[in-house]
Write an enzyme that holds these catalytic residues in place. Structure first.
Site, short mmCIF file in Angstrom:
data_model
loop_
_atom_site.label_atom_id
_atom_site.label_comp_id
_atom_site.label_asym_id
_atom_site.label_seq_id
_atom_site.Cartn_x
_atom_site.Cartn_y
_atom_site.Cartn_z
CD GLU A 1 0.73 -3.13 -6.69
OE1 GLU A 1 1.85 -3.69 -6.80
OE2 GLU A 1 0.26 -2.74 -5.42
CD GLU B 1 -1.49 4.67 -18.69
OE1 GLU B 1 -1.69 4.53 -17.46
OE2 GLU B 1 -0.92 5.52 -19.23
CB ALA C 1 9.06 1.39 0.33
CG HIS D 1 13.47 -29.65 -12.36
ND1 HIS D 1 12.54 -29.08 -13.27
CD2 HIS D 1 12.82 -30.88 -12.32
CE1 HIS D 1 11.87 -29.69 -13.76
NE2 HIS D 1 11.85 -31.09 -12.98
P1 NAI Z 1 2.62 6.02 -11.98
O1 NAI Z 1 2.96 7.28 -12.41
O2 NAI Z 1 3.47 5.00 -12.04
O3 NAI Z 1 1.18 5.78 -12.97
C1 NAI Z 1 0.40 6.75 -13.26
C2 NAI Z 1 -0.42 6.40 -14.77
O4 NAI Z 1 -1.60 7.08 -14.64
C3 NAI Z 1 0.52 6.45 -15.87
O5 NAI Z 1 0.80 5.35 -16.79
C4 NAI Z 1 0.16 7.71 -16.61
O6 NAI Z 1 0.45 7.55 -17.90
C5 NAI Z 1 -1.37 7.60 -16.16
N1 NAI Z 1 -2.10 8.93 -16.25
C6 NAI Z 1 -1.72 10.11 -16.14
N2 NAI Z 1 -2.58 11.21 -16.42
C7 NAI Z 1 -3.64 10.27 -17.00
C8 NAI Z 1 -4.86 10.80 -17.59
N3 NAI Z 1 -5.05 12.11 -17.73
N4 NAI Z 1 -5.56 9.81 -18.36
C9 NAI Z 1 -5.31 8.43 -18.05
N5 NAI Z 1 -4.27 8.04 -17.61
C10 NAI Z 1 -3.34 9.04 -17.11
O7 NAI Z 1 1.78 6.41 -10.57
P2 NAI Z 1 0.86 5.46 -9.60
O8 NAI Z 1 0.50 3.84 -10.46
O9 NAI Z 1 -0.27 6.34 -9.33
O10 NAI Z 1 1.90 5.27 -8.59
C11 NAI Z 1 2.63 6.18 -7.99
C12 NAI Z 1 3.86 6.01 -7.64
O11 NAI Z 1 4.17 4.79 -6.45
C13 NAI Z 1 4.80 5.15 -8.63
O12 NAI Z 1 6.15 5.79 -8.73
C14 NAI Z 1 4.71 3.63 -8.50
O13 NAI Z 1 6.03 3.07 -9.00
C15 NAI Z 1 4.84 3.65 -6.95
N6 NAI Z 1 4.32 2.41 -6.36
C16 NAI Z 1 5.03 1.33 -6.62
C17 NAI Z 1 4.60 0.24 -6.20
C18 NAI Z 1 4.96 -1.01 -6.40
O14 NAI Z 1 6.29 -0.88 -6.36
N7 NAI Z 1 4.46 -2.14 -6.40
C19 NAI Z 1 2.80 0.19 -5.81
C20 NAI Z 1 2.31 1.56 -5.85
C21 NAI Z 1 2.99 2.49 -6.21
#
Ligand code: NAI
Length: 460
Positions: A186, A202, A314, A437
């Protein structure tokens, strides 16, 4: 001062975020007496540092995209830059309005809000300063914080978290985003729309790696087209701050220079120093362990939301809060079905899904059937000039168990998809429903027509 003279209330809630306040609202509606303890502001991460402010920034970004793409719709316009102070005041005004509404709602239901830092001091009580608040039941809802990696120091200037990213007073010229989950994607999307050079790093092989591979690949293609650089399957080695920003190194030897590094590698539970372990609550790496009824190992204590292992969303917190309140009121509610929770990443394009990915369904059912309907065949998508697809995953001769979509505004379509998976509808049943539609929702109808063996706007 102890509250014992007044007797215990029915429910003491520690934390006023999405899960905590939803439990408070539902409990009060069910005539339970409730005390809600919050150290900062009601609404928690979602309202103040998460869902709401990021979506406001994403909406501003969409307006920039619309201006930049307006020529292709026959509209001449000139993009005159971004006033971040005004973007931030728009974002803050949305938060302020919702906060006012929430505060009023809580008050109108007769919920007592205690402002201050609460600490669990027994299986039935929480201390806030020198006040001890006792309840028949205690709900832990203290949420999560932005995690970092071992040895990676967040300086909140060059190396930042999403909290910092939400309050930047300028658009960075360039940024490295570490982690391609929802947060990483995002912010990458917002900053790219605002004109920044963005590079995503990633560790896993795909963007949004928990999504169906078909969605990840479509997002990767769309982001590439938007000029967002991607290092996938790349291990982060370290970061050095320089006069101009940061130099990020990967284990492959690649280095990337940028103005700042956003660390978006997940969120950890807020549980340290809150008395949980002292009271004997079982935890795992700080997450409070619960059963499917959200009960901890201590019978009078429940926990929900980002604090327990599992989905950190949430809307899951809302559902869990309602569940805990109804359970306490003796209503025997159905536990939350974590398999069928809708998920949306609100990037440009959006990624939305519910149910099982093809890989997870294959693991669970062996054989599966899938179909992908390309938005190129959908009239409204062509009007909007959005690319993407709807992918369905079903059990052969059985129900639809997963819906995966990529494209602008598909987040709004996931509500119908979740009815399909939650009600275990068969493709032929959905194919029977008439979709208006021209709408994006037709893509969902067409995908089901195809899966039911009678494709309409699909090349043979
Ligand atoms: P996340 O756990 O979804 O993603 C973190 C990413 O970082 C993973 O893909 C992981 O493989 C990567 N990663 C970890 N260590 C790494 C490294 N050393 N080097 C490179 N990549 C690495 O966590 P995120 O995006 O921080 O979100 C946290 C939580 O908040 C999640 O559960 C997410 O679903 C939730 N969230 C949901 C949103 C939505 O529903 N639109 C918006 C923002 C957050």
């Amino acid at each position: 001062m102890a509250d014992s003279a007044a007797g215990p209330v029915d429910l003491v809630i520690l934390g006023g975020g999405s899960g905590g306040y939803a439990a408070a609202l539902r409990a009060a509606e069910l005539d339970l007496s409730v005390v809600l303890i919050e150290k900062d502001k009601l609404g928690g991460t979602c309202l103040h540092r998460g869902c709401i402010p990021t979506k406001a920034l994403l909406h501003s970004a969409e307006i920039v995209d619309n201006i930049n793409e307006s020529e292709s719709f026959g509209i001449r316009s000139t993009f005159d830059g971004i006033d971040m102070a005004k973007v931030n005041s728009y974002k803050d005004s949305v938060i302020a309005g919702l906060f006012k509404g929430l505060t009023g709602l809580i008050k109108s239901r007769g919920i007592e809000v205690v402002e201050g830092f609460g600490r669990l001091v027994s299986p039935t009580s929480v201390a806030v300063g020198d006040r001890v608040i006792s309840g028949r039941h205690v709900l832990l809802a203290t949420g999560s914080y932005s995690k970092s990696l071992p040895g990676l120091d967040i300086d909140h200037d060059r190396v930042i978290t999403s909290d910092d990213a939400l309050t930047l007073d300028h658009v960075p010229a360039s940024a490295v985003v570490l982690g391609a989950g929802a947060i990483g994607c995002e912010f990458a999307s917002v900053w790219r729309s605002y004109g920044a050079e963005v590079t995503i790093v990633e560790a896993l092989p795909h963007l949004v790696p928990l999504e169906d591979e078909s969605s990840s690949k479509l997002l990767e293609r769309a982001f590439r087209k938007r000029g967002i650089a991607q290092h996938l399957g790349a291990r982060f080695a370290g970061v050095k701050t320089t006069d101009h920003g940061v130099t990020v190194s990967l284990e492959s030897g690649t280095t990337i220079d940028a103005e700042l590094l956003l660390v978006a590698v997940g969120r950890g539970p807020v549980s340290a120093g809150l008395g949980y372990e002292e009271v004997g609550i079982a935890t795992d790496r700080g997450y409070v362990l619960v059963d499917r009824f959200l009960r901890t190992n201590v019978p009078t204590v429940s926990a929900l939301g980002d604090l327990r292992p599992g989905l950190q969303l949430a809307h899951v917190g809302f559902a869990e809060g309602i569940f805990v309140a109804e359970q306490l009121a003796g209503l025997n509610p159905v536990p939350v079905d974590y398999d069928n929770v809708p998920r949306v990443t609100y990037s440009h394009p959006e990624v939305a899904s519910v149910g099982l990915t093809a890989a997870a369904a294959r693991e669970r059912f062996g054989e599966i059937s899938t179909v992908t309907y390309n938005l190129a065949g959908n009239g409204k998508s062509q009007i909007l000039k959005t690319a993407g697809a709807v992918t369905l995953v079903a059990v052969p001769d059985g129900p639809v168990v997963g819906v995966h979509m990529v494209g602008d505004r598909v987040g709004e379509l996931i509500a119908e998809a979740q009815l399909i998976t939650n009600w275990e509808a068969f493709p032929a049943e959905v194919a029977q429903l008439i979709h208006p539609h021209p709408t994006l929702s037709e893509a969902l109808g067409e995908a089901h027509l195809a899966l039911a063996g009678k494709p309409l706007h699909v090349h043979g």
